[in-house]
Design a protein around this motif. Structure first.
Motif, PDB file in Angstrom:
ATOM      1  N   LEU A  99       0.660  -1.151   0.142  1.00 53.06           N
ATOM      2  CA  LEU A  99       0.091   0.097  -0.015  1.00 53.06           C
ATOM      3  C   LEU A  99       0.803   1.298  -0.050  1.00 53.06           C
ATOM      4  N   GLN A 100       1.786   1.276   0.692  1.00 51.92           N
ATOM      5  CA  GLN A 100       2.767   2.310   0.821  1.00 51.92           C
ATOM      6  C   GLN A 100       3.437   2.535  -0.400  1.00 51.92           C
ATOM      7  N   ASP A 101       4.070   1.314  -1.114  1.00 52.38           N
ATOM      8  CA  ASP A 101       4.311   1.698  -2.529  1.00 52.38           C
ATOM      9  C   ASP A 101       3.558   2.209  -3.590  1.00 52.38           C
ATOM     10  N   TYR A 102       2.209   1.739  -3.397  1.00 51.05           N
ATOM     11  CA  TYR A 102       1.324   2.033  -4.498  1.00 51.05           C
ATOM     12  C   TYR A 102       1.019   3.647  -3.923  1.00 51.05           C
ATOM     13  N   ILE A 103       0.992   4.395  -3.011  1.00 52.81           N
ATOM     14  CA  ILE A 103       0.512   5.610  -2.764  1.00 52.81           C
ATOM     15  C   ILE A 103       1.862   6.457  -3.033  1.00 52.81           C
ATOM     16  N   HIS A 104       3.073   5.956  -2.919  1.00 52.74           N
ATOM     17  CA  HIS A 104       4.329   6.730  -3.210  1.00 52.74           C
ATOM     18  C   HIS A 104       4.453   6.489  -4.882  1.00 52.74           C
ATOM     19  N   ALA A 105       3.891   5.809  -5.499  1.00 51.83           N
ATOM     20  CA  ALA A 105       3.892   5.771  -7.225  1.00 51.83           C
ATOM     21  C   ALA A 105       3.035   6.768  -7.684  1.00 51.83           C
ATOM     22  N   GLY A 106       2.006   7.381  -6.897  1.00 51.26           N
ATOM     23  CA  GLY A 106       1.442   8.532  -7.193  1.00 51.26           C
ATOM     24  C   GLY A 106      -0.184   8.242  -7.445  1.00 51.26           C
ATOM     25  N   HIS A 107      -0.438   7.003  -6.745  1.00 55.87           N
ATOM     26  CA  HIS A 107      -1.993   6.649  -7.076  1.00 55.87           C
ATOM     27  C   HIS A 107      -2.705   7.152  -6.075  1.00 55.87           C
ATOM     28  N   GLY A 108      -4.061   7.164  -6.120  1.00 53.19           N
ATOM     29  CA  GLY A 108      -5.203   7.607  -5.277  1.00 53.19           C
ATOM     30  C   GLY A 108      -5.667   6.605  -4.211  1.00 53.19           C
ATOM     31  N   PHE A 109      -6.216   7.249  -3.168  1.00 58.37           N
ATOM     32  CA  PHE A 109      -7.021   6.421  -2.086  1.00 58.37           C
ATOM     33  C   PHE A 109      -8.317   7.217  -1.503  1.00 58.37           C
ATOM     34  N   VAL A 110      -9.450   6.475  -1.320  1.00 52.51           N
ATOM     35  CA  VAL A 110     -10.705   7.123  -0.854  1.00 52.51           C
ATOM     36  C   VAL A 110     -10.915   6.355   0.274  1.00 52.51           C
ATOM     37  N   GLY A 111     -11.205   6.758   1.286  1.00 54.59           N
ATOM     38  CA  GLY A 111     -11.602   6.204   2.674  1.00 54.59           C
ATOM     39  C   GLY A 111     -12.940   6.639   2.984  1.00 54.59           C
ATOM     40  N   ILE A 112     -14.047   5.580   3.154  1.00 50.64           N
ATOM     41  CA  ILE A 112     -15.410   5.934   3.224  1.00 50.64           C
ATOM     42  C   ILE A 112     -15.694   5.495   4.937  1.00 50.64           C
TER      43      ILE A 112
END
Length: 242
Positions: A99-112
């Protein structure tokens, strides 16, 4: 007759190729809803509502409750991740790194909603979401103040917005969040964050983008056009140019 059959076959091939290319061009998102704590009955309703938003707005939707899907080779095909009411401890060290690598690669996250009721022992996650859940009073109607009237996620929402939901109190906020909506604690009972009670926000985080809304506990929320627009704008922000 043979020419007609050939022509029909050619059209089918072209149509199939076009459909495949169209799907390939559409961003794909993953809804993650594993629960090791309270399980929200509205998860199923939320999934169907988000799938409908995807069909109407040009993005594809996959779903999983399997944390082992959090591997680099799997996550790289998704433009954004939606954490729909996951609860408790859901990740091991390998999934955390993915998950960290995914965010560091410039992707997005939505928390509901209950995305804030998850991974309490992993501060990085709390910072990504933007807050940690503390408590909630009984479900009730409250007035919601629009803090950022120019953001797409608040467009069309009246100020104040009277909304019925399960209203979270938070024991932690990331100081870097950009607040979109906050609760007016004078309009309901059981608030515990005082005059400044953010309930929806967004922020850039370690190379990626994060959006969070505390609403969405009830099935009725997922039929509310204002809430659906709010969520859609958050998803579109998270997708970005991915």
């Amino acid at each position: 007759m043979k020419k007609i059959a050939t022509a029909v076959l050619t059209l089918l091939i072209i149509s199939t190729a076009f459909t495949a290319a169209h799907h390939k061009s559409q961003p794909r998102i993953l809804i993650f809803s594993k629960t090791n704590g309270y399980h929200h009955a509205s998860i199923a309703t939320g999934i169907e509502a988000i799938k409908k938003l995807g069909a109407e707005n040009g993005f594809l939707v996959d779903t999983t409750t399997d944390s082992l899907q959090f591997r680099k080779k799997t996550l790289k095909k998704y433009a954004a991740l939606i954490f729909l009411d996951p609860t408790g401890k859901v990740f091991g060290p390998d999934e955390e790194k993915a998950l960290q690598d995914y965010i560091h690669a410039g992707h997005g996250f939505v928390g509901i909603h209950a995305a804030a009721d998850c991974e309490y022992n992993w501060q990085w996650y709390g910072d990504l979401v933007g807050g940690y859940f503390k408590s909630h009073p009984k479900q009730q109607e409250a007035k919601v103040a629009v803090v950022d009237k120019d953001n797409p996620a608040t467009q069309g929402i009246p100020d104040p917005w009277t909304h019925f939901d399960e209203l979270y109190n938070y024991k932690y906020y990331n100081p870097g969040i950009k607040v979109l909506l906050k609760l007016d604690e004078t309009s309901y009972t059981g608030g515990a964050n005082g005059d400044n009670h953010p309930i929806a926000w967004y922020h850039e985080f370690e190379g990626g983008r994060s959006f969070y809304t505390g609403f969405g506990h009830t099935d009725a929320s997922w039929a509310d056009p204002l809430f659906l627009h709010h969520v859609l704008a958050g998803i579109q922000y998270a997708i970005g140019k991915n």
